[in-house]
Every structure is written in structure tokens, then in C-alpha cells.
Design a protein around this motif. Structure first.
Motif, short mmCIF file in Angstrom:
data_model
loop_
_atom_site.label_atom_id
_atom_site.label_comp_id
_atom_site.label_asym_id
_atom_site.label_seq_id
_atom_site.Cartn_x
_atom_site.Cartn_y
_atom_site.Cartn_z
N UNK A 76 0.84 -1.20 0.00
CA UNK A 76 0.00 0.00 0.00
C UNK A 76 0.87 1.25 0.00
N UNK A 77 1.89 1.26 0.85
CA UNK A 77 2.77 2.42 0.93
C UNK A 77 3.57 2.61 -0.35
N UNK A 78 3.96 1.49 -0.98
CA UNK A 78 4.70 1.57 -2.24
C UNK A 78 3.81 2.17 -3.32
N UNK A 79 2.58 1.69 -3.42
CA UNK A 79 1.64 2.23 -4.41
C UNK A 79 1.36 3.71 -4.17
N UNK A 80 1.37 4.13 -2.90
CA UNK A 80 1.09 5.53 -2.55
C UNK A 80 2.31 6.42 -2.75
N UNK A 81 3.45 5.85 -3.13
CA UNK A 81 4.64 6.66 -3.39
C UNK A 81 5.41 7.07 -2.14
N UNK A 82 5.21 6.35 -1.04
CA UNK A 82 5.87 6.71 0.21
C UNK A 82 7.38 6.77 0.08
N UNK A 83 7.98 5.79 -0.55
CA UNK A 83 9.45 5.71 -0.59
C UNK A 83 10.06 6.86 -1.38
N UNK A 84 9.44 7.24 -2.46
CA UNK A 84 9.91 8.39 -3.24
C UNK A 84 9.80 9.67 -2.43
N UNK A 104 18.25 6.52 3.64
CA UNK A 104 18.66 6.12 2.29
C UNK A 104 18.73 4.61 2.17
N UNK A 105 19.24 3.93 3.18
CA UNK A 105 19.33 2.47 3.15
C UNK A 105 17.94 1.85 3.10
N UNK A 106 17.01 2.39 3.87
CA UNK A 106 15.64 1.87 3.89
C UNK A 106 14.98 2.08 2.52
N UNK A 107 15.17 3.25 1.95
CA UNK A 107 14.56 3.56 0.66
C UNK A 107 15.14 2.67 -0.43
N UNK A 108 16.46 2.45 -0.41
CA UNK A 108 17.08 1.55 -1.39
C UNK A 108 16.52 0.14 -1.27
N UNK A 109 16.37 -0.34 -0.04
CA UNK A 109 15.84 -1.69 0.17
C UNK A 109 14.38 -1.78 -0.29
N UNK A 110 13.61 -0.72 -0.01
CA UNK A 110 12.21 -0.71 -0.43
C UNK A 110 12.11 -0.71 -1.96
N UNK A 111 12.94 0.07 -2.60
CA UNK A 111 12.91 0.11 -4.07
C UNK A 111 13.27 -1.25 -4.65
N UNK A 112 14.24 -1.92 -4.04
CA UNK A 112 14.63 -3.25 -4.50
C UNK A 112 13.47 -4.23 -4.35
#
Length: 116
Positions: A76-84, A104-112
Motif C-alpha cells: 500500500x505504501x509503495x503504491x502511494x509513493x511513500x518511498x519516493x 537512504x538504506x531503507x529507501x534503497x531496500x524498499x525500491x529493491x
């Protein structure tokens, strides 16, 4: 879950950055289900999975969040654009280099994970 572990995974500075970016919890349209869990507990569980590399189904029960709930919120958070948005906010606002590195590490892991 131990408060110390939660604070190491999601320090207060990072949580203060993340909390206003989280989309509001949306109850299921058909009703039923359980009350929403604390966003910080779910976010901490998601951060654990993202940074440890463990499978969602292997999320330790000490987090107080089911693997299904953690994965559903991640999706849900990924679809909502949270990481960006988190990346943009971290770049603009974080004054502590260690918190910026952690975000930054969390965002990189989420993007992966989101890319799989």
C-alpha cells in the motif's frame, strides 16, 4: 517487541519524518477485520524485513505485526509513493548524517523489494 530495537530500527528523527508521509489507514470496504495496528510498529516491522533481507513470512512475532499485515502495508505504501516522498523529504530535511544514511538504506531496500 523491545523498545530499544524499535528505536534503533526507526529512530525518533526518522519516524518524525515518516509519520506525516504515511497515507491514512483505509478500512476494508466490506467491513469487518480488526482495528488498524500502530503505524510505527508496522513501519518498524517493514524496515526490519527490508534491511535484514528476511522473507516476509519469516518476520519474528516479537514485532507484534503479522507478516501478511507488514507486506500488505508495504504494498500500500509503495503504491502511494511513500518511498519516493521519503527520499525527497530526507534529502531536504534531515540534519543528522546518520539518519540520512539510514533513511537512504531503507529507501534503497524498499525500491529493491518493490521492483521484484
Amino acid at each position: 517487541m523491545r523498545v530499544g530495537l524499535a528505536r534503533r530500527l526507526v529512530p525518533d528523527g526518522l519516524w518524525n519524518l515518516v509519520e506525516p508521509l504515511l497515507p491514512p489507514f483505509a478500512p476494508r470496504p466490506q467491513g469487518g477485520g480488526s482495528a488498524p495496528l500502530d503505524d510505527r510498529a508496522v513501519f518498524t516491522a517493514v524496515v526490519y524485513v527490508l534491511t535484514s533481507g528476511c522473507a516476509w513470512r519469516s518476520l519474528p512475532p516479537e514485532f507484534g505485526v503479522s507478516p501478511a499485515t507488514a507486506h500488505r502495508r508495504f504494498y500500500t505504501w509503495t503504491r502511494a509513493g511513500l518511498w519516493r516522498r521519503l527520499l525527497q523529504e530526507a534529502a531536504a530535511r534531515l540534519s543528522s548524517q546518520s539518519e540520512a544514511d539510514w533513511a537512504s538504506a531503507i529507501i534503497d531496500a524498499a525500491a529493491d523489494r518493490a521492483g521484484r
